[in-house]
Design a protein around this motif. Sequence first.
Motif, PDB file in Angstrom:
ATOM      1  N   LEU A 176       0.825  -1.202   0.000  1.00 18.89           N
ATOM      2  CA  LEU A 176       0.000   0.000   0.000  1.00 18.89           C
ATOM      3  C   LEU A 176       0.862   1.256   0.000  1.00 18.89           C
ATOM      4  O   LEU A 176       0.501   2.260  -0.608  1.00 18.89           O
ATOM      5  N   SER A 179       3.548   1.570  -3.909  1.00 16.60           N
ATOM      6  CA  SER A 179       2.606   1.126  -4.938  1.00 16.60           C
ATOM      7  C   SER A 179       2.938   1.685  -6.316  1.00 16.60           C
ATOM      8  O   SER A 179       2.056   1.880  -7.147  1.00 16.60           O
ATOM      9  N   THR A 259      -4.454  -8.544   1.652  1.00 16.30           N
ATOM     10  CA  THR A 259      -5.626  -8.751   0.808  1.00 16.30           C
ATOM     11  C   THR A 259      -5.717  -7.672  -0.268  1.00 16.30           C
ATOM     12  O   THR A 259      -6.153  -7.942  -1.392  1.00 16.30           O
ATOM     13  N   TRP A 260      -5.309  -6.454   0.070  1.00 13.15           N
ATOM     14  CA  TRP A 260      -5.339  -5.351  -0.904  1.00 13.15           C
ATOM     15  C   TRP A 260      -4.531  -5.719  -2.154  1.00 13.15           C
ATOM     16  O   TRP A 260      -4.944  -5.427  -3.275  1.00 13.15           O
ATOM     17  N   ARG A 263      -6.338  -8.603  -4.059  1.00 14.38           N
ATOM     18  CA  ARG A 263      -7.579  -8.154  -4.703  1.00 14.38           C
ATOM     19  C   ARG A 263      -7.337  -7.682  -6.141  1.00 14.38           C
ATOM     20  O   ARG A 263      -8.257  -7.669  -6.968  1.00 14.38           O
ATOM     21  N   HIS A 264      -6.117  -7.318  -6.461  1.00 25.54           N
ATOM     22  CA  HIS A 264      -5.811  -6.820  -7.796  1.00 25.54           C
ATOM     23  C   HIS A 264      -6.028  -7.936  -8.824  1.00 25.54           C
ATOM     24  O   HIS A 264      -5.656  -9.089  -8.584  1.00 25.54           O
ATOM     25  N   LEU A 291     -12.374  -8.051  -0.464  1.00 28.24           N
ATOM     26  CA  LEU A 291     -12.503  -6.600  -0.492  1.00 28.24           C
ATOM     27  C   LEU A 291     -13.361  -6.180  -1.670  1.00 28.24           C
ATOM     28  O   LEU A 291     -13.220  -6.706  -2.778  1.00 28.24           O
ATOM     29  N   HIS A 293     -14.642  -3.306  -4.485  1.00 32.44           N
ATOM     30  CA  HIS A 293     -13.984  -2.298  -5.317  1.00 32.44           C
ATOM     31  C   HIS A 293     -13.762  -1.021  -4.508  1.00 32.44           C
ATOM     32  O   HIS A 293     -12.686  -0.411  -4.531  1.00 32.44           O
ATOM     33  N   ASP A 295     -13.647  -0.767  -1.145  1.00 33.45           N
ATOM     34  CA  ASP A 295     -12.654  -1.027  -0.098  1.00 33.45           C
ATOM     35  C   ASP A 295     -11.248  -0.798  -0.630  1.00 33.45           C
ATOM     36  O   ASP A 295     -10.407  -0.192   0.041  1.00 33.45           O
ATOM     37  N   TRP A 296     -10.998  -1.330  -1.818  1.00 38.14           N
ATOM     38  CA  TRP A 296      -9.652  -1.240  -2.409  1.00 38.14           C
ATOM     39  C   TRP A 296      -9.255   0.212  -2.590  1.00 38.14           C
ATOM     40  O   TRP A 296      -8.145   0.612  -2.221  1.00 38.14           O
ATOM     41  N   TYR A 297     -10.148   1.032  -3.125  1.00 31.46           N
ATOM     42  CA  TYR A 297      -9.839   2.445  -3.348  1.00 31.46           C
ATOM     43  C   TYR A 297      -9.727   3.220  -2.036  1.00 31.46           C
ATOM     44  O   TYR A 297      -8.887   4.127  -1.907  1.00 31.46           O
ATOM     45  N   TYR A 300      -6.276   2.528  -0.835  1.00 30.43           N
ATOM     46  CA  TYR A 300      -5.302   3.176  -1.704  1.00 30.43           C
ATOM     47  C   TYR A 300      -5.192   4.662  -1.385  1.00 30.43           C
ATOM     48  O   TYR A 300      -4.080   5.201  -1.216  1.00 30.43           O
TER      49      TYR A 300
END
Length: 308
Positions: A176, A179, A259-260, A263-264, A291, A293, A295-297, A300
């Motif tokens: 994170l 990146s 997990t982040w 998730r990609h 996660l 969509h 959650d991921w953002y 980030y």
Amino acid sequence: MKIINIFNGPQNASVIVQGCMRMPALTKEEAAKSIRTAYDAGVNFFDHATCYGNGEAEVRFAEALPLTGIKREDIFIQSKCGIYPEKEEFDWTKESILASVDGILSRLHINYLDTLLLHRPDLLFDPEEVAEAFDCLEKAGKVRWFGVSNLMPMQTELLNKYVRQPLVINQLQLSLEQSQLIDQALYLNNKTTDMSVNRDGSVLDYCRLHDITVQAWSPLQIGMFGGTFIDNSDYPELNKVLSEIAERENVSKAAVAVTWILRHPAKMQTVIGTMNPVHISEICEAANVKLSHNDWYRLYLASGKFLP
């Protein structure tokens, strides 16, 4: 544990890879506990390098594995070669690669490596020499699959011109906080931020286009040696969002951070470095977290990024 099939490579491999860099600090009994904990959590992929403790990580793993009850054929063992800290150089010569693999196999007490990665680019590498080394290792049955670590796309293309075997893995830093593999695409043609600088030759997209599995190393790291961002007071917003999602999913913040990466949609593996059995078990829960969509953002942006 979620598993993936690496294109042209290992099948049914765990998405979480247990890194063994810190294993020299353990007794063989402690190392056995770490290995067994990872295995019981579903990890079947273990990562080494010749420079980890100057080979001591491989020695300790070999001492510990018989204590775990795990069969050699039930796990994937990977090592990397090419870095020589004592000589202050990187070396991908045929002689170096062949000698390194013989040393790896001897220290690990095994007959073959599942995967061998060339560890950071030798600025003087001759792709024809590398090809000869790979052919020798494959013919002798010492290495099943090959890959690279921290290699740019055009260097990979150069290798591919001469090497017969597919390069199935590229091990790259991603977290994170670190990146860059992802960032640049957002800031194309944006002169107001240095995040628009292409620092890696679009290597993540290159790997996806060429079916090369990315193994993300240091998934909790600040820079290369800056420690972890988990519970770090310099990252209050990130830890706030990590805590919210961790509480919702009943996992640790470290698991959410891993997990982040998973998730990609690039279908990466993630290399974890902790030797603490409790932390290993906690992080491995990442493979069971989903996660969204959003959650991921949220994660980030909480890590200090912004949308143009």
